[in-house]
Scaffold this active site. Structure first.
Site, PDB file in Angstrom:
ATOM      1  N   CYS A 187     -19.347  -6.623   3.590  1.00 37.65           N
ATOM      2  CA  CYS A 187     -18.637  -5.431   4.046  1.00 37.65           C
ATOM      3  C   CYS A 187     -17.332  -5.343   3.255  1.00 37.65           C
ATOM      4  O   CYS A 187     -16.771  -6.370   2.876  1.00 37.65           O
ATOM      5  CB  CYS A 187     -18.340  -5.560   5.540  1.00 37.65           C
ATOM      6  SG  CYS A 187     -17.363  -4.195   6.204  1.00 37.65           S
ATOM      7  N   CYS A 218     -16.299  -9.581   5.591  1.00 36.23           N
ATOM      8  CA  CYS A 218     -15.649  -8.314   5.252  1.00 36.23           C
ATOM      9  C   CYS A 218     -14.446  -8.579   4.351  1.00 36.23           C
ATOM     10  O   CYS A 218     -13.642  -9.464   4.638  1.00 36.23           O
ATOM     11  CB  CYS A 218     -15.163  -7.613   6.507  1.00 36.23           C
ATOM     12  SG  CYS A 218     -16.420  -7.448   7.764  1.00 36.23           S
ATOM     13  N   ARG A 247     -17.462  -3.041  18.030  1.00 32.56           N
ATOM     14  CA  ARG A 247     -16.680  -4.252  17.735  1.00 32.56           C
ATOM     15  C   ARG A 247     -15.334  -4.242  18.426  1.00 32.56           C
ATOM     16  O   ARG A 247     -14.558  -3.293  18.313  1.00 32.56           O
ATOM     17  CB  ARG A 247     -16.473  -4.423  16.225  1.00 32.56           C
ATOM     18  CG  ARG A 247     -15.684  -5.698  15.920  1.00 32.56           C
ATOM     19  CD  ARG A 247     -15.618  -6.034  14.445  1.00 32.56           C
ATOM     20  NE  ARG A 247     -16.948  -6.088  13.898  1.00 32.56           N
ATOM     21  CZ  ARG A 247     -17.364  -5.351  12.860  1.00 32.56           C
ATOM     22  NH1 ARG A 247     -16.536  -4.531  12.264  1.00 32.56           N
ATOM     23  NH2 ARG A 247     -18.592  -5.440  12.429  1.00 32.56           N
ATOM     24  N   CYS A 280     -19.218   1.479   8.810  1.00 33.97           N
ATOM     25  CA  CYS A 280     -18.422   0.838   9.860  1.00 33.97           C
ATOM     26  C   CYS A 280     -17.223   1.754  10.070  1.00 33.97           C
ATOM     27  O   CYS A 280     -16.412   1.916   9.158  1.00 33.97           O
ATOM     28  CB  CYS A 280     -17.990  -0.557   9.406  1.00 33.97           C
ATOM     29  SG  CYS A 280     -16.789  -1.333  10.506  1.00 33.97           S
ATOM     30  N   CYS A 285       0.605   0.282  10.331  1.00 33.54           N
ATOM     31  CA  CYS A 285       0.158  -0.744   9.382  1.00 33.54           C
ATOM     32  C   CYS A 285       1.293  -1.538   8.739  1.00 33.54           C
ATOM     33  O   CYS A 285       2.148  -0.970   8.048  1.00 33.54           O
ATOM     34  CB  CYS A 285      -0.685  -0.104   8.285  1.00 33.54           C
ATOM     35  SG  CYS A 285      -1.337  -1.358   7.155  1.00 33.54           S
ATOM     36  N   CYS A 290       0.843  -1.208   0.000  1.00 35.83           N
ATOM     37  CA  CYS A 290       0.000   0.000   0.000  1.00 35.83           C
ATOM     38  C   CYS A 290       0.875   1.253   0.000  1.00 35.83           C
ATOM     39  O   CYS A 290       1.847   1.342   0.749  1.00 35.83           O
ATOM     40  CB  CYS A 290      -0.913  -0.018   1.229  1.00 35.83           C
ATOM     41  SG  CYS A 290      -2.018   1.405   1.276  1.00 35.83           S
TER      42      CYS A 290
HETATM   43  S1  SF4 Z   1      -4.072   1.050   6.949  1.00 32.51           S
HETATM   44 FE1  SF4 Z   1      -2.484   0.010   5.749  1.00 32.51          FE
HETATM   45  S2  SF4 Z   1      -3.572  -0.813   3.991  1.00 32.51           S
HETATM   46 FE2  SF4 Z   1      -4.907   0.762   4.891  1.00 32.51          FE
HETATM   47  S3  SF4 Z   1      -4.393   2.666   3.841  1.00 32.51           S
HETATM   48 FE3  SF4 Z   1      -3.078   2.593   5.658  1.00 32.51          FE
HETATM   49  S4  SF4 Z   1      -1.160   1.624   4.938  1.00 32.51           S
HETATM   50 FE4  SF4 Z   1      -2.750   1.200   3.402  1.00 32.51          FE
END
Ligand code: SF4
Length: 329
Positions: free
Chosen positions: A142, A111, A274, A202, A74, A67
């Protein structure tokens, strides 16, 4: 005035829906003696839900890693070396096979999460087919795919999407410490598109990221003052993943986590709250306290996107020990 009197909402403990919560009121709830806070959360919870029922969702990562965003918590951000490999979007058949297995294991909602800043329209074609396929199995659907345009939200709704997950993560003030590649306003804009398309929202956040209690107050205040409360409010505890900027973040006191759940319950009385990420590291007693505080949903299955989650057997055993049962949608 005593702490208890200060924290008594104008419309009383079983409060009807309010969208005008002040930070002062929410801070006063956080500051209540723990037994009083739990009592109030239970009172509100029982006015709207059975205290013995838990909504069960299963989350599948349909597109993992790589990402471009920089969310500091993350492991799927391409900016951090976390050992998560970037994968392509899963094939439709594989997703549907997973959904069938989740249904057989007792999940009522499926989800689908993709590690995107926002979906490309050609990817959305595939996701819409997944949504329609899961819906045809008789499950609630979801998705969490990043930012959406109004047109994309409408396409997902037409495909049969019931819920869209898009977390605010934290307070508006602390947001820039956690993510710099998009703004709080971007988040709110996508939430608006989702609502306007008629999809349930959500939306929740993560605690334990180094924020202050005032940030937790600010996060709940933002959620509880949305024009409509999110139907689902996930409260996540940070999972410290090696390689992310928050890997060495000190653990948040678990009572503070339970307080956050209770305040979410009191301020958003009809929302399903949740208990999300971080459950793997919580004792069964802590999870039971969260249920007492008004949490009434869990993610079921051994993995939450890329981080561990309690196995299904452990969760089933916990439900039996607590005399709780799955909520029928
Ligand atoms: S939480 Fe992770 S997957 Fe979602 S936008 Fe941020 S870096 Fe990307």
């Amino acid at each position: 005035m005593s702490l208890i009197a200060e924290a008594t909402p104008r419309s009383q403990a079983t409060a009807d829906l309010r969208h005008d919560w002040t930070r002062t009121e929410i801070r006063a709830l956080f500051e209540l003696p723990f037994p009083e806070l739990m009592f109030r959360a239970q009172t509100v919870h029982r006015a709207h839900f059975s205290p013995a029922q838990v909504q069960i969702s299963t989350l599948l990562s349909i597109k993992t890693g790589g990402c471009p965003e920089d969310c500091a918590y993350c492991p799927q951000s391409a900016r951090y070396d976390t050992g998560v490999r970037a994968e392509k979007l899963m094939a439709l058949d594989a997703v549907l096979a997973d959904a069938r297995a989740a249904k057989a294991a007792g999940a009522s909602r499926f989800c689908m999460g993709a590690a995107w800043r926002e979906p490309k329209d050609r990817d959305l074609d595939v996701v819409c087919a997944m949504v329609a396929g899961v819906k045809a199995l008789g499950m609630e659907t979801c998705a969490t795919l990043g930012m959406l345009t109004a047109a994309q939200a409408h396409r997902l709704k037409e495909a049969g999407l019931d819920y869209y997950n898009h977390n605010l993560d934290t307070s508006p003030e602390f947001y820039g410490e956690i993510i710099t590649t998009r703004t709080y306003g971007d988040r709110l804009r996508t939430l608006g598109h989702v609502r306007a398309a008629g999809i349930h929202v959500c939306c929740g956040g993560i605690v334990g990221m180094g924020e202050t209690r005032d940030d937790r107050v600010g996060m709940i205040a933002t959620l509880a003052c949305l024009p409509e409360h999110p139907e689902s409010v996930p409260i996540n505890m940070l999972v410290q993943v090696a390689g992310t900027p928050l890997s060495a973040e000190p653990k948040l006191d678990l009572f503070e986590f339970v307080r956050t759940v209770a305040v979410a319950r009191i301020t958003m009385p009809r929302s399903v709250v949740r208990l999300s990420a971080g459950r793997e590291d919580m004792s069964e007693e802590t999870q039971a306290l969260c249920f007492l505080a008004g949490a009434n949903s869990i993610f079921y299955g051994p993995k939450l996107l890329t981080t561990p989650n309690p196995g299904r057997d452990r969760d089933r055993e916990l439900m039996v020990r607590l005399g709780m049962e799955p909520m029928v949608p």
